[in-house]
Every structure is written in C-alpha cells, then in structure tokens.
Design an enzyme around this catalytic site. Structure first.
Site, PDB file in Angstrom:
ATOM      1  N   ALA A   8       2.033   6.301  23.049  1.00 61.64           N
ATOM      2  CA  ALA A   8       2.227   6.033  23.908  1.00 61.64           C
ATOM      3  C   ALA A   8       1.612   4.162  23.025  1.00 61.64           C
ATOM      4  O   ALA A   8       0.786   3.797  22.514  1.00 61.64           O
ATOM      5  CB  ALA A   8       0.571   6.178  23.939  1.00 61.64           C
ATOM      6  N   LYS A 178      17.772  -0.190  36.159  1.00 56.44           N
ATOM      7  CA  LYS A 178      16.903  -0.540  35.633  1.00 56.44           C
ATOM      8  C   LYS A 178      17.056  -1.682  34.552  1.00 56.44           C
ATOM      9  O   LYS A 178      17.244  -2.583  33.690  1.00 56.44           O
ATOM     10  CB  LYS A 178      15.625   0.627  35.744  1.00 56.44           C
ATOM     11  CG  LYS A 178      14.648   0.171  33.902  1.00 56.44           C
ATOM     12  CD  LYS A 178      13.666  -0.592  34.571  1.00 56.44           C
ATOM     13  CE  LYS A 178      13.048  -1.483  33.576  1.00 56.44           C
ATOM     14  NZ  LYS A 178      11.883  -0.220  33.180  1.00 56.44           N
ATOM     15  N   ASN A 196       8.105 -13.182  31.091  1.00 58.95           N
ATOM     16  CA  ASN A 196       9.399 -13.622  32.419  1.00 58.95           C
ATOM     17  C   ASN A 196       9.808 -14.519  32.942  1.00 58.95           C
ATOM     18  O   ASN A 196      10.825 -15.087  33.502  1.00 58.95           O
ATOM     19  CB  ASN A 196       8.866 -12.364  33.032  1.00 58.95           C
ATOM     20  CG  ASN A 196       9.232 -11.043  32.293  1.00 58.95           C
ATOM     21  OD1 ASN A 196       9.212 -11.110  30.719  1.00 58.95           O
ATOM     22  ND2 ASN A 196       8.416  -9.292  32.266  1.00 58.95           N
TER      23      ASN A 196
END
Ligand code: PAF
Length: 306
Positions: A8, A178, A196
């Site tokens: 994680a 992707k 982004n």
C-alpha cells in the site's frame, strides 16, 4: 468480502480506505506507514476525506483476494512473499505497467491472476496520510475474457464501496490502454515537473506519444481506440495530481519507467520498429533517477490546517 491490499503506497491506501467502508480490509505496506495508521488512522484528504481504520495486523483468518498495488518492479518479489504468507488466494493487479499479470502467473499460477487497471489520482503526503486528487474508473477482468462469478462478485463489492468498477472481456487491451495513458502522463509530467493538469498545454506531444503507443499495441494485436481522448480525460480528471512517477522522482526513488515506457519501446523493437518518444522518455527518466532529483518535495507536502 475480505481483501488484502498488498504494497500500500498512495493508490493501495486509497483502495484500503474506500473498501474498508463496506468490507474487511487488511493493509500491508511499509512499517512506518502501518505504524502511522495504527496511531492516527489512515487519513485521506481531497475529494475523499476522512479517517479510515483498515486492519493492520493479520489475525490468521482466510481472505478472498490479494489486491497487488506495489510498484511494477517489485511484482515478482511481492507475489512470492504474499503467497508464502497468505497461501493460495487469487491476486488482482491494480498496478501500472505491462507485465505484472505474467509475473504473478509465473508464481501463483494462471488461474490465480485477475487483471485490472484504475485511473484514480492519488498523492502520498506522508506516512499515514494521502490525498485523493482525482476520480477515475476501475476496470477488472479475467485474463481469458470470461465473465466469471468471482469477477462479478469483486466488481459488485468495489461498486458497493463507492469504487466505480466495470468488468471487461478484453482486460489485456485495457492494460495496454492504461500503459499508453501512463506513458504520456507519467513520462511528460516527470520531465516537465508539473501536475497532470498542466499537460493540457502540451496536447500535441500527448497525442504523439499516445499514437506511438497505439501503433505498438496494434503490432501485438490490440486495437486501442481513442487512446489520446482517453488520456486527455484522465489528465482533466486528475488535473490536481502529481503522477506517481513524478512523486517517485521528487522523493529520489526508482520509477516505473522501465515497466511503462521502456516496455512499450521493447515491444516495438521486437516488431522491428523504433518507438522514439518512449525510448527518449525512458532514457531521460532513468538518467533523472540516477541524478536523484529532489526538487519539489516541499510542494507536494500540502500543509495541514489554515
Ligand atoms: O500513475 C499515476 O499517477 C496514475 O496512474 C494516473 C492515473 C496517471 C494519475 O496520476
């Protein structure tokens, strides 16, 4: 359902948080991250906000699915470790890059691999604290295209937890799409050191990188329609995010450039063509990793409070 989030970082922590609203979730990650979660809960800021409490220590009980969210260069090692610890449980990869499913299958067996992609934008702020910076859809699918009971069950569980998820009969194509999206967004934001959203100003470059990736995918037998339009959509939805690759560069860490742009360039080479953008992006970003650029780290750590 009972989910293990293995490895994680930013994205895995978001999935742990969201899934823990409706399901049993065990989060496995770096010890400092786990200790912070045990102390203060898992703090999520941004478009999702709250403090979440996934399990942090395994009680020895049986889980249904391992969701692999490690960096792509750690896939084989992580699969080995997870399998040794938790036994024969299926894996769902929600990682970036092209070869994860193959690597998992080599260790856990083909029937234990489910493919997946997700376009959420997540920033790792500090141990125990992440920012959900942009929504994106999640797509999962059996590698052989069947719409199995387990796929339906996982998609339902994700949707119940508020993670918009679709099932695809062509997951290999989705993984290519992707990778192309990441090749443009992660590659360019790393070089330009921008969020982004800044890439809206560089549409032409984004398009050329997407066209190159689509051309390589076609050689492998995958028709990726509208890669550029889809990439622009992800750019807009995750405008406020720093791509995972730029986050790595800012922390002086190894990036996934080999598994994304490098892999596209390698496949192109196999077919006797040169994927020039991907070659250059790979070389530049590998060089930046070597230099260990530390700029921008303070920008990424959003301050708490007013
Ligand atoms: O790697 C990333 O950063 C993400 O895959 C995405 C969707 C490009 C958002 O930043």
């Amino acid at each position: 359902m009972k989910f293990i989030i293995y490895g994680a970082g930013a994205l895995g922590s978001l999935f742990a948080a969201l899934l823990s609203r409706k399901h049993d979730v065990l989060i496995v990650g770096r010890e400092k991250h786990i200790e912070a979660i045990e102390k203060n809960g898992l703090i999520v800021e941004g478009i999702t906000s709250g403090v979440f409490h996934p399990e942090t220590r395994w009680d020895g009980s049986q889980y249904d699915l391992i969701i692999l969210t490690t960096k792509a260069y750690d896939t084989s090692q992580a699969t080995k470790e997870a399998r040794k610890k938790f036994g024969e449980i299926p894996f769902l990869s929600l990682q970036n890059g092209l070869k994860n499913e193959e690597k998992i299958a080599k260790i856990a067996g083909e029937k234990n691999v489910i493919g997946g992609i997700t376009n959420h934008g997540v920033t790792f702020l500090e141990y125990g604290r992440i920012k959900h910076a942009g929504y994106g859809e999640t797509v999962i699918g059996e590698m052989d295209g069947r719409v199995s009971d387990r796929i339906r069950k996982i998609a339902k569980a994700f949707n119940e937890a508020g993670i918009k998820t679709m099932v695809s009969e062509k997951i290999k194509e989705e993984i290519w799409r992707k990778a192309i999206i990441n090749s443009a967004i992660n590659g360019l934001t790393s070089i330009l050191k921008c969020k982004n959203g800044e890439l809206i100003k560089y549409k032409n470059l984004v398009k050329e990188i997407c066209d190159e990736g689509s051309m390589v995918a076609r050689k492998e037998g995958f028709t990726i329609e509208n890669a550029f339009e889809k990439t622009m959509e992800v750019i807009e939805r995750t405008a406020d995010n720093y791509s995972s690759m730029l986050q790595d560069i800012m922390k002086g860490k190894k990036t996934e450039v080999e598994e994304i742009n490098g892999e596209i360039a390698k496949v192109a080479n196999k077919h006797g063509i040169k994927a020039c953008y991907n070659i250059v992006l790979t070389k530049m970003i590998k060089e930046m990793e070597n230099v260990g650029t530390q700029v921008g780290l303070l920008v990424i750590k959003s301050r708490r409070g007013p």
